[in-house]
Motif scaffolding. Sequence first.
Motif, PDB file in Angstrom:
ATOM      1  N   LEU A 161       0.829  -1.205   0.000  1.00 34.62           N
ATOM      2  CA  LEU A 161       0.000   0.000   0.000  1.00 34.62           C
ATOM      3  C   LEU A 161       0.866   1.259   0.000  1.00 34.62           C
ATOM      4  O   LEU A 161       0.529   2.255  -0.650  1.00 34.62           O
ATOM      5  CB  LEU A 161      -0.930  -0.004   1.217  1.00 34.62           C
ATOM      6  CG  LEU A 161      -2.066  -1.033   1.192  1.00 34.62           C
ATOM      7  CD1 LEU A 161      -2.838  -1.013   2.507  1.00 34.62           C
ATOM      8  CD2 LEU A 161      -3.014  -0.760   0.027  1.00 34.62           C
ATOM      9  N   ASP A 163       3.795   1.504  -1.355  1.00 35.27           N
ATOM     10  CA  ASP A 163       4.415   1.625  -2.675  1.00 35.27           C
ATOM     11  C   ASP A 163       3.440   2.154  -3.717  1.00 35.27           C
ATOM     12  O   ASP A 163       3.782   3.009  -4.541  1.00 35.27           O
ATOM     13  CB  ASP A 163       4.972   0.279  -3.120  1.00 35.27           C
ATOM     14  CG  ASP A 163       6.229  -0.118  -2.347  1.00 35.27           C
ATOM     15  OD1 ASP A 163       6.857   0.784  -1.760  1.00 35.27           O
ATOM     16  OD2 ASP A 163       6.552  -1.319  -2.333  1.00 35.27           O
ATOM     17  N   VAL A 164       2.196   1.636  -3.701  1.00 34.53           N
ATOM     18  CA  VAL A 164       1.243   1.994  -4.759  1.00 34.53           C
ATOM     19  C   VAL A 164       0.461   3.255  -4.439  1.00 34.53           C
ATOM     20  O   VAL A 164      -0.082   3.899  -5.351  1.00 34.53           O
ATOM     21  CB  VAL A 164       0.264   0.831  -5.031  1.00 34.53           C
ATOM     22  CG1 VAL A 164       1.016  -0.417  -5.442  1.00 34.53           C
ATOM     23  CG2 VAL A 164      -0.615   0.556  -3.827  1.00 34.53           C
ATOM     24  N   ALA A 165       0.382   3.624  -3.170  1.00 35.92           N
ATOM     25  CA  ALA A 165      -0.398   4.809  -2.798  1.00 35.92           C
ATOM     26  C   ALA A 165       0.415   5.684  -1.846  1.00 35.92           C
ATOM     27  O   ALA A 165       1.210   6.512  -2.265  1.00 35.92           O
ATOM     28  CB  ALA A 165      -1.731   4.395  -2.173  1.00 35.92           C
ATOM     29  N   ALA A 166       0.226   5.491  -0.555  1.00 38.40           N
ATOM     30  CA  ALA A 166       0.942   6.271   0.455  1.00 38.40           C
ATOM     31  C   ALA A 166       1.006   5.459   1.738  1.00 38.40           C
ATOM     32  O   ALA A 166       0.129   4.629   2.005  1.00 38.40           O
ATOM     33  CB  ALA A 166       0.240   7.606   0.710  1.00 38.40           C
ATOM     34  N   TRP A 167       2.041   5.699   2.542  1.00 37.87           N
ATOM     35  CA  TRP A 167       2.192   4.891   3.755  1.00 37.87           C
ATOM     36  C   TRP A 167       1.043   5.138   4.730  1.00 37.87           C
ATOM     37  O   TRP A 167       0.710   4.263   5.534  1.00 37.87           O
ATOM     38  CB  TRP A 167       3.542   5.152   4.416  1.00 37.87           C
ATOM     39  CG  TRP A 167       3.769   6.551   4.949  1.00 37.87           C
ATOM     40  CD1 TRP A 167       4.495   7.532   4.353  1.00 37.87           C
ATOM     41  CD2 TRP A 167       3.297   7.096   6.191  1.00 37.87           C
ATOM     42  NE1 TRP A 167       4.502   8.663   5.132  1.00 37.87           N
ATOM     43  CE2 TRP A 167       3.775   8.426   6.269  1.00 37.87           C
ATOM     44  CE3 TRP A 167       2.529   6.592   7.226  1.00 37.87           C
ATOM     45  CZ2 TRP A 167       3.486   9.258   7.353  1.00 37.87           C
ATOM     46  CZ3 TRP A 167       2.239   7.426   8.301  1.00 37.87           C
ATOM     47  CH2 TRP A 167       2.712   8.736   8.361  1.00 37.87           C
ATOM     48  N   LEU A 169      -2.042   5.207   4.054  1.00 39.18           N
ATOM     49  CA  LEU A 169      -3.089   4.242   3.738  1.00 39.18           C
ATOM     50  C   LEU A 169      -2.821   2.912   4.439  1.00 39.18           C
ATOM     51  O   LEU A 169      -3.760   2.193   4.813  1.00 39.18           O
ATOM     52  CB  LEU A 169      -3.170   4.039   2.229  1.00 39.18           C
ATOM     53  CG  LEU A 169      -4.302   3.136   1.719  1.00 39.18           C
ATOM     54  CD1 LEU A 169      -5.650   3.707   2.098  1.00 39.18           C
ATOM     55  CD2 LEU A 169      -4.208   2.960   0.201  1.00 39.18           C
ATOM     56  N   SER A 170      -1.551   2.601   4.640  1.00 42.10           N
ATOM     57  CA  SER A 170      -1.195   1.363   5.337  1.00 42.10           C
ATOM     58  C   SER A 170      -1.702   1.363   6.779  1.00 42.10           C
ATOM     59  O   SER A 170      -1.971   0.304   7.348  1.00 42.10           O
ATOM     60  CB  SER A 170       0.328   1.180   5.334  1.00 42.10           C
ATOM     61  OG  SER A 170       0.843   1.191   4.038  1.00 42.10           O
TER      62      SER A 170
END
Length: 407
Positions: A161, A163-167, A169-170
């Motif tokens: 998450l 890598d593809v969006a933002a930390w 979101l993790s």
Amino acid sequence: MSLLDRARPRPTTTSPSEPRPVPALWLALLATPLAAGANSPVLILDDIAGSFGVPTATATWLVTVFAWAIAVGTPLMAGLLRRRGLRAVLRLSATLVVAGTVVVAAPWLPLAMAGRAAQAVGGAGLVTAAMSLAGTVRRMGVITAGFGVLGAVGPLLGSVLADVAAWRLSLAVGAVALLALPAVVRRADLDPPKERTPFDGRGAALLVLLATSVVLVPRFPLPAVTAALAVGVLLALHIRARPSGFVPLSLLRTRAFLLSTLLACAFATSYFTLLFAVPQVLRDRTDWSASAIGVGQLGALLAGSVLSMALAVVAHRLGRTRVLAILLTAGALAPLLALLTPWPALLLPVATLAVFTTSAGQATLAVLAVQSAPTPQRPTALGLFNLGYQLGGAFGPAIAALTVLGA
């Protein structure tokens, strides 16, 4: 009218019957995203630290605060469940999860920590609700197995998450649990209990202060130990004056409960220390990429979770003594191998041992702890047992920060 009130079906004219139990998979969805949310920062602590402009060890406070809030939130939510019923727990928990998920996106570390704490307390309430609705050992096993699986997936999920969006979101994956609310509300009994016991506010406050002091021991040994001793004395005096309060005296005098809780805390401490230390050691001592480390750790943790489920299936045939012997052996081997092995790759099987011990131990020891308590005190026993387990979740990242992450 609230979401919970709207989601609950209206009474019908059919004859009263026993309520249908909430399907175990919905209970697992309600409870287990907390495990993924707890572990999602494991592989992205460097990114989080860089975003806030702090050392990596300082960023582990996001994990420590999360574990601390679960630890203190679990017995508090259990007390709310006993006094106000399931509706109050679900409503407050959902509110805290939503609010925490919004606040955790803040650009300031202290505010993000507050958001993580709100997420954790809300998640603890959802776990408490799910466990209270389980009813049988098999259904409880679905929940505890889910903890192991999502806890294993959490680090890689957080990395993907990020890598593809933002930390950030993790750190929001725990909110997935809210998807189970409508199904749970439709079938669960949300009515408050007919008889409400008086709330022991002083006992609850002292327990929270004691847990907080203990969590801070790895980071601030002298002041935290001093505070823990002082609060411990006050709590002991309070328990003596009010033996049936928030922390029942009879429960503390039950040897099986105490030993089960202490073992669960030790297993959890070992597991969460290795969970955060192993990726950093592999980063430092090998040329593996972050994704390779994440996949390797995922495989190791999933293997441990599968082994723990296998042990749960045959536990009744092996008997309690043999199961405890297996857990104690695996629990001792994991930290010893981590300290003594000269081969970094061997740390992955060590992680397997650690998650096997803590997952199987949580299920086995929780049953032992709860069954050792008188029936009226079993919800309290479960809450306090989970407090002991979650304290290990707070100790582990702090110990990893002190020994590996360069605090």
